[in-house]
Design a protein around this motif. Structure first.
Motif, PDB file in Angstrom:
ATOM      1  N   LEU A  70       0.833  -1.203   0.000  1.00  0.00           N
ATOM      2  CA  LEU A  70       0.000   0.000   0.000  1.00  0.00           C
ATOM      3  C   LEU A  70       0.870   1.258   0.000  1.00  0.00           C
ATOM      4  N   GLY A  71       1.883   1.284   0.848  1.00  0.00           N
ATOM      5  CA  GLY A  71       2.685   2.485   1.011  1.00  0.00           C
ATOM      6  C   GLY A  71       3.644   2.760  -0.116  1.00  0.00           C
ATOM      7  N   THR A  72       4.097   1.716  -0.806  1.00  0.00           N
ATOM      8  CA  THR A  72       5.058   1.929  -1.898  1.00  0.00           C
ATOM      9  C   THR A  72       4.393   2.019  -3.263  1.00  0.00           C
ATOM     10  N   LYS A  73       3.254   1.369  -3.452  1.00  0.00           N
ATOM     11  CA  LYS A  73       2.585   1.396  -4.755  1.00  0.00           C
ATOM     12  C   LYS A  73       1.403   2.370  -4.786  1.00  0.00           C
ATOM     13  N   HIS A  74       0.842   2.689  -3.616  1.00  0.00           N
ATOM     14  CA  HIS A  74      -0.313   3.592  -3.552  1.00  0.00           C
ATOM     15  C   HIS A  74      -0.098   4.604  -2.418  1.00  0.00           C
ATOM     16  N   PRO A  75       1.005   5.346  -2.447  1.00  0.00           N
ATOM     17  CA  PRO A  75       1.348   6.222  -1.317  1.00  0.00           C
ATOM     18  C   PRO A  75       0.321   7.312  -1.058  1.00  0.00           C
ATOM     19  N   GLU A  76      -0.455   7.665  -2.072  1.00  0.00           N
ATOM     20  CA  GLU A  76      -1.454   8.718  -1.881  1.00  0.00           C
ATOM     21  C   GLU A  76      -2.556   8.286  -0.916  1.00  0.00           C
ATOM     22  N   ARG A  77      -2.654   6.986  -0.621  1.00  0.00           N
ATOM     23  CA  ARG A  77      -3.704   6.501   0.282  1.00  0.00           C
ATOM     24  C   ARG A  77      -3.195   6.361   1.719  1.00  0.00           C
ATOM     25  N   ALA A 115      -1.429   8.575   4.978  1.00  0.00           N
ATOM     26  CA  ALA A 115      -1.161   9.922   5.491  1.00  0.00           C
ATOM     27  C   ALA A 115       0.243  10.046   6.073  1.00  0.00           C
ATOM     28  N   VAL A 116       0.942   8.912   6.196  1.00  0.00           N
ATOM     29  CA  VAL A 116       2.308   8.889   6.718  1.00  0.00           C
ATOM     30  C   VAL A 116       3.193   8.231   5.667  1.00  0.00           C
ATOM     31  N   PRO A 117       4.341   8.838   5.314  1.00  0.00           N
ATOM     32  CA  PRO A 117       5.226   8.215   4.322  1.00  0.00           C
ATOM     33  C   PRO A 117       5.647   6.814   4.761  1.00  0.00           C
ATOM     34  N   TRP A 118       5.779   5.916   3.771  1.00  0.00           N
ATOM     35  CA  TRP A 118       6.085   4.523   4.081  1.00  0.00           C
ATOM     36  C   TRP A 118       7.312   4.348   4.969  1.00  0.00           C
ATOM     37  N   PRO A 119       8.452   5.000   4.727  1.00  0.00           N
ATOM     38  CA  PRO A 119       9.619   4.770   5.603  1.00  0.00           C
ATOM     39  C   PRO A 119       9.318   5.072   7.067  1.00  0.00           C
ATOM     40  N   GLU A 120       8.589   6.149   7.326  1.00  0.00           N
ATOM     41  CA  GLU A 120       8.255   6.480   8.713  1.00  0.00           C
ATOM     42  C   GLU A 120       7.274   5.459   9.280  1.00  0.00           C
ATOM     43  N   PHE A 121       6.272   5.092   8.485  1.00  0.00           N
ATOM     44  CA  PHE A 121       5.303   4.093   8.948  1.00  0.00           C
ATOM     45  C   PHE A 121       6.010   2.780   9.258  1.00  0.00           C
ATOM     46  N   GLU A 122       6.903   2.347   8.375  1.00  0.00           N
ATOM     47  CA  GLU A 122       7.606   1.082   8.584  1.00  0.00           C
ATOM     48  C   GLU A 122       8.425   1.117   9.866  1.00  0.00           C
ATOM     49  N   ALA A 174      -3.612   2.654  16.858  1.00  0.00           N
ATOM     50  CA  ALA A 174      -3.585   4.108  16.715  1.00  0.00           C
ATOM     51  C   ALA A 174      -2.734   4.526  15.527  1.00  0.00           C
ATOM     52  N   LEU A 175      -1.599   3.860  15.340  1.00  0.00           N
ATOM     53  CA  LEU A 175      -0.737   4.164  14.196  1.00  0.00           C
ATOM     54  C   LEU A 175      -1.476   3.929  12.887  1.00  0.00           C
ATOM     55  N   VAL A 176      -2.143   2.780  12.751  1.00  0.00           N
ATOM     56  CA  VAL A 176      -2.844   2.456  11.512  1.00  0.00           C
ATOM     57  C   VAL A 176      -3.989   3.432  11.280  1.00  0.00           C
ATOM     58  N   ALA A 177      -4.723   3.785  12.343  1.00  0.00           N
ATOM     59  CA  ALA A 177      -5.846   4.712  12.194  1.00  0.00           C
ATOM     60  C   ALA A 177      -5.372   6.077  11.712  1.00  0.00           C
ATOM     61  N   ALA A 178      -4.208   6.519  12.203  1.00  0.00           N
ATOM     62  CA  ALA A 178      -3.699   7.833  11.809  1.00  0.00           C
ATOM     63  C   ALA A 178      -3.073   7.805  10.421  1.00  0.00           C
ATOM     64  N   ALA A 179      -2.455   6.681  10.068  1.00  0.00           N
ATOM     65  CA  ALA A 179      -1.696   6.626   8.813  1.00  0.00           C
ATOM     66  C   ALA A 179      -2.537   6.196   7.627  1.00  0.00           C
ATOM     67  N   VAL A 180      -3.652   5.494   7.875  1.00  0.00           N
ATOM     68  CA  VAL A 180      -4.475   4.960   6.782  1.00  0.00           C
ATOM     69  C   VAL A 180      -5.893   5.503   6.961  1.00  0.00           C
ATOM     70  N   PRO A 181      -6.223   6.639   6.324  1.00  0.00           N
ATOM     71  CA  PRO A 181      -7.515   7.302   6.579  1.00  0.00           C
ATOM     72  C   PRO A 181      -8.732   6.467   6.235  1.00  0.00           C
ATOM     73  N   ASP A 182      -8.683   5.706   5.143  1.00  0.00           N
ATOM     74  CA  ASP A 182      -9.849   4.951   4.682  1.00  0.00           C
ATOM     75  C   ASP A 182      -9.866   3.578   5.341  1.00  0.00           C
ATOM     76  N   THR A 203      -9.841  -7.932  -8.630  1.00  0.00           N
ATOM     77  CA  THR A 203      -9.579  -7.728 -10.063  1.00  0.00           C
ATOM     78  C   THR A 203      -8.948  -6.374 -10.358  1.00  0.00           C
ATOM     79  N   ASP A 204      -8.946  -5.455  -9.397  1.00  0.00           N
ATOM     80  CA  ASP A 204      -8.430  -4.102  -9.616  1.00  0.00           C
ATOM     81  C   ASP A 204      -7.084  -3.954  -8.907  1.00  0.00           C
ATOM     82  N   PRO A 205      -5.989  -3.719  -9.647  1.00  0.00           N
ATOM     83  CA  PRO A 205      -4.669  -3.577  -9.016  1.00  0.00           C
ATOM     84  C   PRO A 205      -4.567  -2.423  -8.032  1.00  0.00           C
ATOM     85  N   ALA A 206      -5.562  -1.530  -8.021  1.00  0.00           N
ATOM     86  CA  ALA A 206      -5.555  -0.476  -7.011  1.00  0.00           C
ATOM     87  C   ALA A 206      -5.595  -1.057  -5.597  1.00  0.00           C
ATOM     88  N   TYR A 207      -6.030  -2.320  -5.474  1.00  0.00           N
ATOM     89  CA  TYR A 207      -6.111  -2.983  -4.172  1.00  0.00           C
ATOM     90  C   TYR A 207      -5.008  -4.034  -4.014  1.00  0.00           C
TER      91      TYR A 207
END
Length: 636
Positions: free
Chosen positions: A327-334, A336-343, A358-366, A407-411
Motif C-alpha cells: 500500500l505504502g510503496t505502490k499507492h502512497p497517496e492513500r 497519510a504517513v510516508p512509508w519509511p516512517e510508517f515502517e 492508533a498508528l494504523v488509524a492515523a496513517a491509513v484514513p480509509d 480484479t483491480d490492481p488499485a487494491y
C-alpha cells in the motif's frame, strides 16, 4: 523392487525424484518399480479425465508445476520442466487442437480434465527419462493389504491377484482418503433414512451421485468454500443452465432442472476470489519478521505454546507488514504517513497493541485500506437483517466488492498479504512438528482457525465463479442464509430445518448437503488399506499430548518413513501425502516457491535408494495363510 501404492501426482512425483537420484546413489543396478492405482497414472483419482469439464482447477495455470526448479532446496539434482501454462503453449505450437488449450493462458483456470492431460504427460515424460536400469510396471488395481516383517520383504496384496507382489520397499502415496459417516453426520444420515430424505455428508463432490436431488425443491447447504462451488456448478450448469452477459454482469438462464440452494456457513460469506493481477513492480521482500531464526527462537523459548498467543502475533506482523508495504510503496497517496516512517514505527510495536491500532488509524484514513483480520474473518458479525431480501442484497454487495478488490490492481495490498500468508503457510508445519503447541491450541487454533482463515482468504475460487454465484443469486437459484448457520431435525414433520444468526427466518427442506471435504481420520477411514494398516499396527495415528488423535498417519518429517506405534520409524515402509503428518500444500506446486512436496519427495526417494543399495538378498521360506512371511533369511 519398489511398490508405490498410488500413481497420482504424489506417487509419480516420487518416481521422478527416484529417477533423478538413481545415477548418484545406485548407478548400474536394476530397479523394478510397480505403480499401483485403480485410476490413470499421473492424474490419479482427483485429476482423472472422466469427470465433468465444468469442474476447474483452483490455481491459475502459471501456478501449477510438477517440476523442480532452482528454488527447491533438496539434495538431489534439479530437473526443470514446464508449468501447466508453458506445457499448454508448447502443445498448441506443436499443433494440438484441443479446444480447452485454445484459451489457456498463465492466468486462466484450466479444467481438471486439462490438468489430467498435463499430469499424464508428466508421467509419460518421467517414463521416457528413466535410466535404462529402472523399469516401471503399472497395475490398474487396488492394494488391499501389505504384510511382512518390518526388516524383511513386503507382500503387497492386490484385489485382482491371488499372489502378492514381493517388494523390498513400499511407498504409500494414497492421496485423499474418504471417511465413513460417523458422529453428527451419522445421526443426520439415520434421520434421513427414517424419513426418506436426502443427506450428503462431507465428500468429494465430483465422486457422488447428485441425481436424487429434485428440481425446483429447496436444498440446505452448509459451507461456502470450494466444495460448495463444485456443488453449485454441477447442480446448475451441470443440469443445462447457461450464462450470458447482462446489464449487471452475468445473467443466468435456468434449465428448469435446478434445485434452490439455501446456503450458509459459520462466516456466512463465500471464500474470497482468487487475486487476478500480479505485482506492478518488485513484490515485498519476505520474510521480515517471521524469519526462520525468529521461529527457531520462539520454539526454543517455550516448553508449551499457544498458536494465537505465541505464533500468530509474529506471523500477523509479517502479513500486516507485507500488506502495508504494498500500500505504502505502490499507492502512497492513500497513506497519510510516508512509508519509511510508517515502517519504522510499525516495526517497533506489537501487532495487536493499542499503539499499533492508533498508528494504523492515523496513517491509513480509509477503513477499507486497513488490514483488519477481525473484520475479514467475521464480516457479518453483529449484523441482523429484517428481511431475507435485505440479507440477499447485502451479500450480493459484499461479493461485488470482493470481486472489485480481487480484479483491480488499485487494491494490490491484498496481494502483499496473500504472499506473506503463503510464506507463513510453508513455515508453520515445522512449528506443528516441534510438539510444543498445546493440544487444544493445535486443534482449535492451528488446525481449526488458522487453516480455515488461510483457505478463506488465500485459497478461494476463481473470480468467475463468484460472478456466477451473483447471477444465480439474482435468478433465485441460490439463497443466502447468513452467518452461524444451524441445522436441526424436525422429527414431527420429517424435515431438515435451518436458520442463522443473521435473520429470524427458517427454511425446511427434504435435502441437506454438508459441502466440505471429509476430515482426515484414521479411526473412521473408508480406505480398506488404511484400515488394514491401522488394525494390524503397521501404522499409527498421530496423538497429541492429551492423547487426542489428529486423524493423520504418523510419518517421519525427515524422509517419510511410516512410524510404527511400537518400534518407531519403519525400515521399509514410507508414506507421502495428505493422509500423513508430513504436511505439504499440494502434490504439485507453484513454481519458484521451494515447494515442500518436492523436498519431501526427494528426501524419500534418496532414503529408498540408500536402502536398496544395501547388500542384502532375501531367501524365501513359507507364506502363511494370512500372508505373513516366515523363515526369511538374509545373505550379504
Amino acid at each position: 523392487m519398489v511398490a508405490v501404492v498410488g500413481a497420482g501426482p504424489r506417487g509419480v512425483g516420487f518416481l521422478e525424484r527416484l529417477s533423478a537420484n538413481v545415477g548418484e546413489l545406485l548407478p548400474g543396478a536394476r530397479i523394478d518399480v510397480h505403480l499401483i492405482d485403480p485410476f490413470p497414472p499421473g492424474a490419479g483419482r482427483v485429476w482423472r479425465p472422466d469427470q465433468s469439464p465444468l469442474l476447474w482447477m483452483n490455481s491459475m495455470a502459471e501456478d501449477v508445476t510438477m517440476f523442480t526448479d532452482d528454488s527447491v532446496r533438496c539434495e538431489g539434482p534439479i530437473v526443470p520442466g514446464p508449468s501447466l501454462s508453458e506445457w499448454g503453449e508448447a502443445a498448441r505450437a506443436a499443433g494440438d487442437t484441443d479446444p480447452e488449450l485454445r484459451d489457456l493462458t498463465g492466468r486462466t483456470f484450466a479444467s481438471r480434465r486439462l490438468a489430467s492431460r498435463y499430469l499424464s504427460w508428466f508421467y509419460d515424460q518421467v517414463r521416457e527419462d528413466l535410466p535404462g536400469t529402472v523399469h516401471v510396471v503399472t497395475h490398474t488395481d487396488t492394494v488391499v493389504r501389505v504384510t511382512g516383517p518390518d526388516d524383511g520383504p513386503q507382500q503387497v496384496w492386490l484385489a485382482g491377484r491371488d499372489e502378492p507382489l514381493v517388494a523390498d520397499v513400499v511407498v504409500f502415496a494414497i492421496g485423499h482418503a474418504d471417511s465413513e459417516t460417523h458422529g453428527p453426520a451419522r445421526q443426520l444420515a439415520e434421520f434421513a433414512d427414517r424419513h426418506g430424505l436426502y443427506y450428503l455428508p462431507p465428500a468429494y463432490t465430483a465422486d457422488v451421485d447428485l441425481s436424487p436431488i429434485p428440481a425446483g425443491r429447496p436444498v440446505l447447504v452448509r459451507g461456502l468454500g470450494l466444495a460448495f462451488v463444485d456443488l453449485m456448478v454441477l447442480l446448475t450448469e451441470g443440469r443445462g443452465g447457461t450464462y450470458r452477459p447482462g446489464a449487471d454482469g452475468l445473467d443466468y438462464l435456468p434449465s428448469g432442472r435446478e434445485p434452490v440452494l439455501y446456503v450458509g456457513s459459520r462466516r456466512g460469506v463465500p471464500y474470497h476470489a482468487k487475486i487476478g493481477y500480479g505485482f506492478s513492480g518488485a513484490p515485498p521482500k519476505l520474510p521480515h519478521f517471521f524469519t526462520r531464526e525468529a521461529v527457531a527462537e520462539l520454539i526454543a523459548a517455550h516448553d508449551t505454546m499457544g498458536f494465537r498467543r505465541h505464533v500468530w502475533p509474529l506471523l500477523a506482523k509479517e502479513v500486516g507488514w507485507a500488506y502495508y508495504h504494498e500500500l505504502g510503496t505502490k499507492h502512497p497517496e492513500r497513506m497519510a504517513v510516508p512509508w519509511p516512517e510508517f515502517e519504522r514505527r510499525y516495526s517497533e510495536l506489537d501487532v495487536e497493541s493499542p499503539a499499533m491500532r492508533a498508528l494504523v488509524a492515523a496513517a491509513v484514513p480509509d477503513c477499507a485500506d486497513r488490514w483488519d483480520v477481525r473484520q475479514l474473518d467475521h464480516p457479518l458479525r453483529g449484523m441482523r437483517f429484517d428481511t431475507t431480501e435485505q440479507l440477499q442484497e447485502h451479500l450480493r454487495g459484499y461479493v461485488r466488492a470482493d470481486l472489485t478488490r480481487r480484479t483491480d490492481p488499485a487494491y494490490s495490498a491484498d496481494l502483499g498479504a496473500f504472499l506473506a500468508l503463503l510464506y507463513g503457510y510453508g513455515q508453520l508445519p515445522g512449528i506443528a512438528a516441534s510438539g510444543k503447541l498445546d493440544p487444544r491450541s493445535r486443534r482449535d487454533e492451528f488446525e481449526g482457525w488458522w487453516t480455515g482463515f488461510f483457505s478463506y482468504f488465500a485459497s478461494g475460487p476463481p473470480g468467475e465463479r463468484l460472478e456466477q454465484l451473483l447471477a444465480l443469486s439474482r435468478a433465485g437459484v441460490v439463497r443466502f442464509l447468513g452467518a452461524d448457520m444451524w441445522v436441526t431435525e424436525d422429527e414431527r414433520r420429517g424435515l431438515f430445518v435451518a436458520g442463522s444468526a443473521s435473520i429470524d427466518d427458517e427454511v425446511a427442506a427434504r435435502a441437506l448437503v454438508d459441502a466440505r471435504l471429509p476430515k482426515a481420520t484414521v479411526e473412521h477411514t473408508a480406505n480398506g488399506l488404511l484400515r488394514f494398516l491401522r488394525d494390524n499396527h503397521v501404522s499409527s495415528e498421530e496423538r497429541l499430548a492429551d492423547q487426542c488423535g489428529t486423524g493423520l498417519v504418523k510419518a517421519s518429517d525427515v524422509d517419510g518413513r511410516l512410524i510404527d506405534p511400537v518400534r518407531g520409524p519403519a525400515l521399509r515402509r514410507f508414506a507421502l501425502g495428505p493422509f500423513t503428518t508430513v504436511r505439504t500444500a499440494a502434490a504439485f506446486a507453484r513454481p519458484r516457491t521451494n515447494a515442500p512436496a518436492f523436498r519431501y519427495n526427494d528426501a524419500t526417494a534418496r532414503a529408498v535408494l540408500r536402502l536398496l543399495a544395501e547388500p542384502v538378498r532375501w531367501v524365501p521360506g513359507e507364506v502363511e495363510e494370512d500372508g505373513w512371511q516366515t523363515n526369511w533369511s538374509t545373505t550379504g
